[in-house]
Design a protein around this motif. Sequence first.
Motif, PDB file in Angstrom:
ATOM      1  N   ALA A 102       0.834  -1.205   0.000  1.00 23.46           N
ATOM      2  CA  ALA A 102       0.000   0.000   0.000  1.00 23.46           C
ATOM      3  C   ALA A 102       0.864   1.247   0.000  1.00 23.46           C
ATOM      4  CB  ALA A 102      -0.922  -0.013   1.220  1.00 23.46           C
ATOM      5  N   GLY A 103       1.954   1.219   0.751  1.00 23.97           N
ATOM      6  CA  GLY A 103       2.840   2.380   0.810  1.00 23.97           C
ATOM      7  C   GLY A 103       3.470   2.699  -0.529  1.00 23.97           C
ATOM      8  N   TRP A 104       3.968   1.668  -1.217  1.00 20.58           N
ATOM      9  CA  TRP A 104       4.581   1.909  -2.520  1.00 20.58           C
ATOM     10  C   TRP A 104       3.550   2.391  -3.545  1.00 20.58           C
ATOM     11  CZ3 TRP A 104       9.429   2.803  -3.140  1.00 20.58           C
ATOM     12  CH2 TRP A 104      10.367   2.234  -2.296  1.00 20.58           C
ATOM     13  N   SER A 105       2.346   1.881  -3.428  1.00 20.59           N
ATOM     14  CA  SER A 105       1.290   2.331  -4.347  1.00 20.59           C
ATOM     15  C   SER A 105       0.958   3.795  -4.115  1.00 20.59           C
ATOM     16  CB  SER A 105       0.035   1.465  -4.155  1.00 20.59           C
ATOM     17  OG  SER A 105       0.293   0.138  -4.525  1.00 20.59           O
ATOM     18  N   GLU A 106       0.847   4.188  -2.850  1.00 21.93           N
ATOM     19  CA  GLU A 106       0.569   5.593  -2.537  1.00 21.93           C
ATOM     20  C   GLU A 106       1.721   6.487  -2.970  1.00 21.93           C
ATOM     21  OE1 GLU A 106      -2.181   6.711  -1.655  1.00 21.93           O
ATOM     22  OE2 GLU A 106      -3.283   5.180  -0.546  1.00 21.93           O
ATOM     23  N   LEU A 107       2.936   5.998  -2.793  1.00 24.16           N
ATOM     24  CA  LEU A 107       4.108   6.786  -3.193  1.00 24.16           C
ATOM     25  C   LEU A 107       4.130   6.993  -4.695  1.00 24.16           C
ATOM     26  CD1 LEU A 107       6.516   8.073  -1.728  1.00 24.16           C
ATOM     27  CD2 LEU A 107       7.824   6.019  -2.234  1.00 24.16           C
ATOM     28  N   GLN A 108       3.821   5.939  -5.434  1.00 23.51           N
ATOM     29  CA  GLN A 108       3.794   6.037  -6.891  1.00 23.51           C
ATOM     30  C   GLN A 108       2.707   6.999  -7.361  1.00 23.51           C
ATOM     31  OE1 GLN A 108       3.218   2.286  -8.994  1.00 23.51           O
ATOM     32  NE2 GLN A 108       4.640   2.937 -10.582  1.00 23.51           N
ATOM     33  N   ALA A 109       1.634   7.084  -6.581  1.00 28.24           N
ATOM     34  CA  ALA A 109       0.538   7.996  -6.931  1.00 28.24           C
ATOM     35  C   ALA A 109       0.797   9.428  -6.456  1.00 28.24           C
ATOM     36  CB  ALA A 109      -0.767   7.486  -6.329  1.00 28.24           C
ATOM     37  N   GLY A 110       1.946   9.644  -5.806  1.00 30.22           N
ATOM     38  CA  GLY A 110       2.298  10.993  -5.366  1.00 30.22           C
ATOM     39  C   GLY A 110       1.705  11.393  -4.030  1.00 30.22           C
ATOM     40  N   ARG A 111       1.170  10.412  -3.284  1.00 27.54           N
ATOM     41  CA  ARG A 111       0.578  10.707  -1.973  1.00 27.54           C
ATOM     42  C   ARG A 111       1.563  10.284  -0.883  1.00 27.54           C
ATOM     43  NH1 ARG A 111      -4.031   8.901  -5.098  1.00 27.54           N
ATOM     44  NH2 ARG A 111      -3.700   6.751  -4.401  1.00 27.54           N
ATOM     45  N   ALA A 112       2.568  11.132  -0.665  1.00 29.42           N
ATOM     46  CA  ALA A 112       3.677  10.781   0.221  1.00 29.42           C
ATOM     47  C   ALA A 112       3.223  10.608   1.671  1.00 29.42           C
ATOM     48  CB  ALA A 112       4.771  11.843   0.138  1.00 29.42           C
ATOM     49  N   ALA A 113       2.299  11.441   2.136  1.00 30.07           N
ATOM     50  CA  ALA A 113       1.863  11.347   3.531  1.00 30.07           C
ATOM     51  C   ALA A 113       1.167  10.016   3.801  1.00 30.07           C
ATOM     52  CB  ALA A 113       0.934  12.514   3.873  1.00 30.07           C
ATOM     53  N   LYS A 114       0.301   9.608   2.872  1.00 29.90           N
ATOM     54  CA  LYS A 114      -0.382   8.321   3.033  1.00 29.90           C
ATOM     55  C   LYS A 114       0.618   7.167   2.941  1.00 29.90           C
ATOM     56  CE  LYS A 114      -4.108   7.312   3.286  1.00 29.90           C
ATOM     57  NZ  LYS A 114      -4.907   6.976   4.503  1.00 29.90           N
ATOM     58  N   ALA A 115       1.586   7.312   2.035  1.00 28.04           N
ATOM     59  CA  ALA A 115       2.611   6.271   1.905  1.00 28.04           C
ATOM     60  C   ALA A 115       3.365   6.121   3.218  1.00 28.04           C
ATOM     61  CB  ALA A 115       3.567   6.621   0.777  1.00 28.04           C
ATOM     62  N   GLU A 116       3.725   7.261   3.825  1.00 32.19           N
ATOM     63  CA  GLU A 116       4.465   7.215   5.088  1.00 32.19           C
ATOM     64  C   GLU A 116       3.658   6.502   6.168  1.00 32.19           C
ATOM     65  OE1 GLU A 116       6.531  10.207   8.362  1.00 32.19           O
ATOM     66  OE2 GLU A 116       5.769  11.012   6.464  1.00 32.19           O
TER      67      GLU A 116
END
Length: 219
Positions: free
Chosen positions: A184-198
């Motif tokens: 889930a973190g890598w998916s959020e990071l790829q989508a540009g949602r760094a806070a959610k990824a963290e």
Amino acid sequence: MNDSSGKNAAVMHATLLMEQGRYAEAEGRFREALGEDPGDPISLHNLAFCQYPQPARSDEAERTILAALAENPDDADHHGLHALILLDLERIAEARSAAVRALELAPSSVFAHNAMTAVLLHAKEWPEAEAQARKALALDADDPAAANHLALALRMQGRHEENAAQIRGMLARDPEDAATHVSAGWSELQAGRAAKAEEHFREALRIDPDDDYARAGLL
């Protein structure tokens, strides 16, 4: 306590520790069991399984799984684990051969299918990895490794909506799975949602403080 009961107690405790991800502690108990029965292929397999996730232990893990294979060369799980260890050692062609052998021996083994999927992911063969992950899930729809493999294969093909749906389902089934939070973190990071990824990477590290993929995601 006789030798057999002592070995059984060590194996039972070691297996519990292994299932909890306490690999270093489990290793010690499996070694106790092997002290009483040095050729026990199940204890050798589990010892290798505990060794290879630990830093810089893959060479040792390979020696252990080869000892298990010497005792039982037609065990699909031994070949599947050997494939995963060989991936850690970056010996991709050998890993593929080991995974193929595992599937030849046990075509309905989810572990063998997961080993082959891991090889295909490592080789960046995304459509083939997706197909292999789906075969594993057809055998066990709740298998977490196969589900995470499918999520990764979808993400690497740019199929973000399918990947997101896959991860939502995985988190709903098991919100305490560290690997799913990493996905889930890598998916959020790829989508540009760094806070959610963290958030997901930190949750993964809460569940498994030694998760290198979660730590890499945070960095």
